[in-house]
Design an enzyme around this catalytic site. Structure first.
Site, PDB file in Angstrom:
ATOM      1  N   HIS A 108       9.113  21.149 -28.653  1.00 34.48           N
ATOM      2  CA  HIS A 108       8.919  21.241 -30.100  1.00 34.48           C
ATOM      3  C   HIS A 108       9.249  19.961 -30.869  1.00 34.48           C
ATOM      4  O   HIS A 108       9.119  19.938 -32.094  1.00 34.48           O
ATOM      5  CB  HIS A 108       9.758  22.392 -30.661  1.00 34.48           C
ATOM      6  CG  HIS A 108       9.212  23.751 -30.340  1.00 34.48           C
ATOM      7  ND1 HIS A 108       9.345  24.313 -29.091  1.00 34.48           N
ATOM      8  CD2 HIS A 108       8.524  24.651 -31.095  1.00 34.48           C
ATOM      9  CE1 HIS A 108       8.767  25.516 -29.097  1.00 34.48           C
ATOM     10  NE2 HIS A 108       8.261  25.737 -30.291  1.00 34.48           N
TER      11      HIS A 108
ATOM     12  N   SER B 240       5.494  26.550 -26.268  1.00 35.19           N
ATOM     13  CA  SER B 240       6.240  27.522 -27.054  1.00 35.19           C
ATOM     14  C   SER B 240       6.007  28.923 -26.469  1.00 35.19           C
ATOM     15  O   SER B 240       6.116  29.109 -25.257  1.00 35.19           O
ATOM     16  CB  SER B 240       5.845  27.427 -28.532  1.00 35.19           C
ATOM     17  OG  SER B 240       6.721  28.179 -29.341  1.00 35.19           O
TER      18      SER B 240
ATOM     19  N   GLU C 256      12.312  23.565 -22.276  1.00 33.15           N
ATOM     20  CA  GLU C 256      12.543  23.093 -23.644  1.00 33.15           C
ATOM     21  C   GLU C 256      13.138  24.236 -24.448  1.00 33.15           C
ATOM     22  O   GLU C 256      12.897  25.407 -24.154  1.00 33.15           O
ATOM     23  CB  GLU C 256      11.251  22.557 -24.256  1.00 33.15           C
ATOM     24  CG  GLU C 256      10.127  23.561 -24.398  1.00 33.15           C
ATOM     25  CD  GLU C 256       9.864  23.948 -25.846  1.00 33.15           C
ATOM     26  OE1 GLU C 256      10.651  23.539 -26.723  1.00 33.15           O
ATOM     27  OE2 GLU C 256       8.886  24.668 -26.080  1.00 33.15           O
TER      28      GLU C 256
END
Length: 337
Positions: free
Chosen positions: A308, A110, A241
């Site tokens: 995630h 993240s 991602e």
């Protein structure tokens, strides 16, 4: 040449929050992770930022940077695992002295991927895109997540193999927690744009598109300099991602990367599963992948174990990888060379 940090057990984990810390109501998550890791020959040194959160950050940027340096330069600390990601790690980059960052493993994803990619690009130090700390608090661990440890224990000159997960988590079920944290219910299916088996080879770089895109055009995102200084002219194999971007926002970000030269000498792209990717005016994420494959003329694999939608493979920024995809399953071999 890429520098690969060395890890031996027992070991000490430094916990510092360059992005978001943990608010008081969720402190049991930190304590739970510490308890479980202690059972596995790890001790934790937790910085003050791990316990605080105010206005989308754990502390002011300069305070976060100072604590990070203090912890990573601590001779007792063997690796760094932030509590989790967040929103504003990018604020800290100008306060960090990258010449003072030693080759120790840092693992996370993240918002943490901003730091990971910046360190690998600027210093040639391998970094690990994988689990965060609070997801290590389970009484047990699914096999995919558990590989974080074997990957980081791999020595320079060696290789490590990981496989796609059998199942992934579609959504959190907080009312019915599992012993291994994640509620893995859906069959994992790695897909290729071509619809055919694919083998991709190259030196891995990547992270969360939402945040690493902001490195474009900065001193911390010079991919061309990385290729020249550390990469020995080998192709780049990107992994991405998407946390929150719509399909058009994702495509704009990828176009910006392309125009900045990030995809020069690119051998392929891996995209993680995402519960974002909301289509705009009929433009789907599959359209994004198809367009990009045609523009770059490289193979693209998507819905891989990254990001995630857990669990996730531990991808090493800087490692040379061979990724094989066939019949919905993936195999990732990373060479620490």
């Amino acid at each position: 040449m890429i520098q690969y940090p060395t890890l031996h057990k027992p070991a000490t984990i430094g916990v510092t929050a360059l992005s978001s810390g943990v608010p008081e109501a969720l402190h049991p998550l930190l304590k739970g992770a510490e308890k479980q890791l202690q059972k596995n020959e790890y001790q934790l040194i937790l910085g003050e930022t791990a316990w605080t959160q105010h206005k989308a950050k754990s502390a002011p940027a300069d305070v976060r940077a100072k604590e990070f340096h203090s912890i990573i330069q601590n001779e007792k600390v063997d690796l760094i695992i932030p509590p989790w990601g967040g929103e504003l790690l990018v604020e800290t980059l100008e306060h960090l002295d990258f010449d003072l960052i030693p080759p120790k493993w840092i693992i996370g994803y993240s918002d943490t991927s901003v730091l990971l990619l910046a360190i690998t690009l600027t210093k040639g130090i391998a970094t690990a895109h994988g689990t965060n700390l609070v997801d290590l608090r389970g009484e047990s661990m699914d096999a995919t997540t558990a590989m974080w440890e074997e990957v980081l224990l791999t020595k320079a000159g060696e290789s490590v193999t990981q496989h796609s997960s059998p199942l992934y988590q579609k959504e959190w079920d907080f009312e019915n927690p599992t012993p291994h944290i994640f509620d893995l219910t859906e069959k994992t299916d790695w897909k290729t744009v071509s619809g055919n088996p694919e083998t991709l080879k190259g030196r891995l770089l990547g992270g969360c598109v939402d945040v690493i895109r902001h490195l474009v055009g900065t001193p911390f995102g010079d991919v061309a300099a990385f290729r020249k200084t550390f990469n020995q002219n080998e192709p780049i194999l990107w992994f991405f991602e998407n946390c929150e971007l719509s399909t058009t926002n994702l495509k704009r970000s990828l176009v910006q990367m392309k125009l900045a030269g990030w995809f020069e000498h690119c051998s392929g792209i891996l995209f993680g599963r995402s519960d974002a990717n909301h289509e705009i005016d009929g433009y789907t994420v599959e359209d994004v992948y198809q367009d990009l494959a045609e523009e770059l003329q490289v193979p693209i694999v998507y819905d891989v174990d990254c990001g995630h939608v857990p669990p996730q493979i531990t991808f090493i920024n800087g490692a040379y990888a061979v990724v094989e995809v066939q019949n919905g399953k993936g195999k990732v071999v990373q060479y620490f060379r």
